[in-house]
Design an enzyme around this catalytic site. Structure first.
Site, PDB file in Angstrom:
ATOM      1  N   LYS A  81     -13.451   4.410  -4.476  1.00 42.40           N
ATOM      2  CA  LYS A  81     -13.000   5.608  -3.745  1.00 42.40           C
ATOM      3  C   LYS A  81     -14.144   6.563  -3.451  1.00 42.40           C
ATOM      4  O   LYS A  81     -14.104   7.297  -2.457  1.00 42.40           O
ATOM      5  CB  LYS A  81     -11.891   6.322  -4.516  1.00 42.40           C
ATOM      6  CG  LYS A  81     -10.602   5.536  -4.503  1.00 42.40           C
ATOM      7  CD  LYS A  81      -9.394   6.383  -4.818  1.00 42.40           C
ATOM      8  CE  LYS A  81      -8.121   5.584  -4.645  1.00 42.40           C
ATOM      9  NZ  LYS A  81      -6.953   6.182  -5.258  1.00 42.40           N
ATOM     10  N   LYS A  85      -5.542  -4.787  -1.518  1.00 41.22           N
ATOM     11  CA  LYS A  85      -4.177  -4.524  -1.999  1.00 41.22           C
ATOM     12  C   LYS A  85      -3.455  -3.631  -0.987  1.00 41.22           C
ATOM     13  O   LYS A  85      -4.106  -2.878  -0.254  1.00 41.22           O
ATOM     14  CB  LYS A  85      -4.215  -3.856  -3.378  1.00 41.22           C
ATOM     15  CG  LYS A  85      -4.725  -2.430  -3.354  1.00 41.22           C
ATOM     16  CD  LYS A  85      -4.573  -1.735  -4.698  1.00 41.22           C
ATOM     17  CE  LYS A  85      -5.072  -0.300  -4.539  1.00 41.22           C
ATOM     18  NZ  LYS A  85      -5.195   0.449  -5.747  1.00 41.22           N
ATOM     19  N   LYS A 102      -1.379   3.156  -0.154  1.00 42.54           N
ATOM     20  CA  LYS A 102      -0.730   4.256   0.574  1.00 42.54           C
ATOM     21  C   LYS A 102      -1.581   4.708   1.746  1.00 42.54           C
ATOM     22  O   LYS A 102      -1.087   5.091   2.781  1.00 42.54           O
ATOM     23  CB  LYS A 102      -0.520   5.447  -0.352  1.00 42.54           C
ATOM     24  CG  LYS A 102       0.438   5.160  -1.484  1.00 42.54           C
ATOM     25  CD  LYS A 102       0.770   6.436  -2.234  1.00 42.54           C
ATOM     26  CE  LYS A 102       1.455   6.154  -3.551  1.00 42.54           C
ATOM     27  NZ  LYS A 102       0.535   6.006  -4.678  1.00 42.54           N
TER      28      LYS A 102
HETATM   29  P1  TYM Z   1      -0.220   4.673  -7.779  1.00 42.44           P
HETATM   30  O1  TYM Z   1       0.484   5.886  -7.266  1.00 42.44           O
HETATM   31  O2  TYM Z   1      -1.415   4.223  -7.027  1.00 42.44           O
HETATM   32  O3  TYM Z   1       0.789   3.483  -7.862  1.00 42.44           O
HETATM   33  C1  TYM Z   1       2.045   3.571  -8.553  1.00 42.44           C
HETATM   34  C2  TYM Z   1       2.340   2.224  -9.201  1.00 42.44           C
HETATM   35  O4  TYM Z   1       2.369   1.197  -8.200  1.00 42.44           O
HETATM   36  C3  TYM Z   1       1.486   0.146  -8.566  1.00 42.44           C
HETATM   37  N1  TYM Z   1       0.888  -0.427  -7.346  1.00 42.44           N
HETATM   38  C4  TYM Z   1       0.997  -1.698  -6.971  1.00 42.44           C
HETATM   39  N2  TYM Z   1       1.609  -2.754  -7.542  1.00 42.44           N
HETATM   40  C5  TYM Z   1       1.535  -3.933  -6.893  1.00 42.44           C
HETATM   41  N3  TYM Z   1       0.898  -4.100  -5.700  1.00 42.44           N
HETATM   42  C6  TYM Z   1       0.267  -3.073  -5.088  1.00 42.44           C
HETATM   43  N4  TYM Z   1      -0.335  -3.236  -3.917  1.00 42.44           N
HETATM   44  C7  TYM Z   1       0.299  -1.801  -5.731  1.00 42.44           C
HETATM   45  N5  TYM Z   1      -0.212  -0.582  -5.418  1.00 42.44           N
HETATM   46  C8  TYM Z   1       0.161   0.243  -6.418  1.00 42.44           C
HETATM   47  C9  TYM Z   1       0.413   0.800  -9.435  1.00 42.44           C
HETATM   48  O5  TYM Z   1      -0.236  -0.127 -10.262  1.00 42.44           O
HETATM   49  C10 TYM Z   1       1.228   1.810 -10.199  1.00 42.44           C
HETATM   50  O6  TYM Z   1       1.829   1.242 -11.339  1.00 42.44           O
HETATM   51  N6  TYM Z   1      -3.024   6.285 -11.610  1.00 42.44           N
HETATM   52  C11 TYM Z   1      -1.683   5.878 -11.239  1.00 42.44           C
HETATM   53  C12 TYM Z   1      -0.653   6.927 -11.520  1.00 42.44           C
HETATM   54  C13 TYM Z   1      -0.634   7.464 -12.909  1.00 42.44           C
HETATM   55  C14 TYM Z   1      -0.074   6.812 -14.032  1.00 42.44           C
HETATM   56  C15 TYM Z   1      -0.207   7.730 -15.098  1.00 42.44           C
HETATM   57  C16 TYM Z   1       0.472   5.550 -14.230  1.00 42.44           C
HETATM   58  C17 TYM Z   1      -1.044   8.698 -13.302  1.00 42.44           C
HETATM   59  N7  TYM Z   1      -0.791   8.855 -14.628  1.00 42.44           N
HETATM   60  C18 TYM Z   1       0.229   7.397 -16.379  1.00 42.44           C
HETATM   61  C19 TYM Z   1       0.918   5.229 -15.516  1.00 42.44           C
HETATM   62  C20 TYM Z   1       0.787   6.149 -16.575  1.00 42.44           C
HETATM   63  C21 TYM Z   1      -1.655   5.595  -9.738  1.00 42.44           C
HETATM   64  O7  TYM Z   1      -2.478   6.074  -9.003  1.00 42.44           O
HETATM   65  O8  TYM Z   1      -0.603   4.868  -9.322  1.00 42.44           O
END
Ligand code: TYM
Length: 323
Positions: free
Chosen positions: A110, A191, A194
């Protein structure tokens, strides 16, 4: 047993978020679990305040629409706990090294190509560790892209406990059996994300059915011409099969059976995705139409999460020498 996980409101939630994470949260939820919208994490790259507020609301509605029941699990918005998280993040930043944060691949990806990188992009995984450790999570259901962040949270929990005293549970990340990494439909080497390009390769949860169908029709395949699950040689087809498998509850090998052309595959995928997303999309729209009810759910979730977190935060402040 406490499960906990979060989703960022940096952009609209997509099929990867749903199949890789959110759907499982709803299916496994119990009274000790916590699921939340991580709006503080959405400030690590340039953001628009009004948009952040609107997307946070939309994402909260989506979690509920996906079937997470606020009468069972604790559903909240991360920034409602900003005081506690700010405090714990500082303690954990004082437990983490610069080298550890700087090694995170998501930070490197990023930060690359950005003229100016916010410091919070570097410390982002420490805030994530605070999210997890504050509530004593045992299991953290995530997609594959979060595995390295989870490892850091484990390292920090162990280091804190051995240096100052046993305060934190050491959490375990869990991945789904299929769809742990849903790929971009236009470029299966990436992947689904968003913020990806023009959005042609990303299916958003709120995309209407005809948009979903159009995106699936345009998905990249290959010149092999056979519907087989072979992620190495046929990454585009394998991605479609994984999506189909995740939506229909079979393995990607089974999903390939009986499909004799890419046209048949795409039509099966489009139908399965439209059916899977329809109830989530409809219910999200209904919930967004009642802002007072969403506010009530948000406030109740915040109270519950804050109360649960306070004793652990106090214990951490004490053993580290601040009380
Ligand atoms: P985020 O918002 O990017 O994604 C939310 C969840 O979706 C999963 N994910 C995917 N799974 C499969 N294929 C994909 N292409 C894909 N893109 C996203 C992510 O693995 C995630 O589980 N840092 C985290 C948010 C966070 C968090 C936490 C998670 C903040 N604090 C504490 C767990 C515990 C994030 O950016 O997720």
């Amino acid at each position: 047993m406490t499960r906990l996980s979060g989703i960022q409101p940096t952009g609209a939630a997509h099929l990867g978020n749903y199949l890789g994470a959110v759907r499982r949260w709803a299916a496994e939820q119990g009274p000790d679990d916590l699921y939340f919208v991580v709006d503080l994490h959405a400030m690590t790259v340039p953001h628009h305040p009004g948009q952040l507020r609107a997307r946070t609301r939309e994402q909260l509605a989506m979690l509920l629409a996906a079937g997470i029941d606020p009468e069972v699990a604790c559903v909240f918005v991360q920034s409602d706990l900003v005081d506690q998280l700010g405090a714990l993040t500082w303690l954990l930043e004082s437990t983490c090294t610069f080298g550890e944060a700087n090694r995170m691949t998501q930070f490197k990806e990023k930060a690359a190509g950005q003229a100016s990188v916010r410091l919070s992009l570097l410390t982002y995984p420490v805030l994530m560790a605070a999210d997890i450790l504050l509530h004593g999570a045992d299991e953290v259901p995530v997609g594959e892209d979060q595995s390295q962040h989870l490892e850091l949270a484990r390292t920090l929990a162990r280091r804190f406990n051995t240096t100052y005293g046993e305060v934190f549970r050491v959490p375990r990340g869990t991945l789904p059996t299929v769809a742990a990494r849903v790929r971009d439909l236009s470029d299966p080497s990436r992947k689904m994300a968003k913020s990806a390009g023009d959005g042609a390769g990303t299916i958003y949860l709120l995309d209407p059915p005809d948009t979903v169908r159009r995106k699936v029709q345009r998905a990249v395949t290959d010149t092999v011409g056979e519907v087989r699950y072979d992620p190495e040689r046929q990454p585009g087809v394998a991605n479609l099969l994984e999506i189909l498998a995740a939506c229909t509850g079979v393995s990607p090998y089974t999903a390939a059976g009986g499909l004799d052309s890419y046209a048949a595959l795409k039509s099966a995928v489009a139908d399965a995705v439209v059916d899977t997303l329809r109830p989530v999309r409809e219910r999200t729209t209904e919930l967004l139409a009642d802002p007072a009810e969403l506010d009530r759910i948000r406030a109740a979730g915040a109270d519950r999460a804050r109360q649960r977190a306070q004793p652990r935060l106090e214990a951490a402040l004490k053993v580290i020498g601040l009380r």
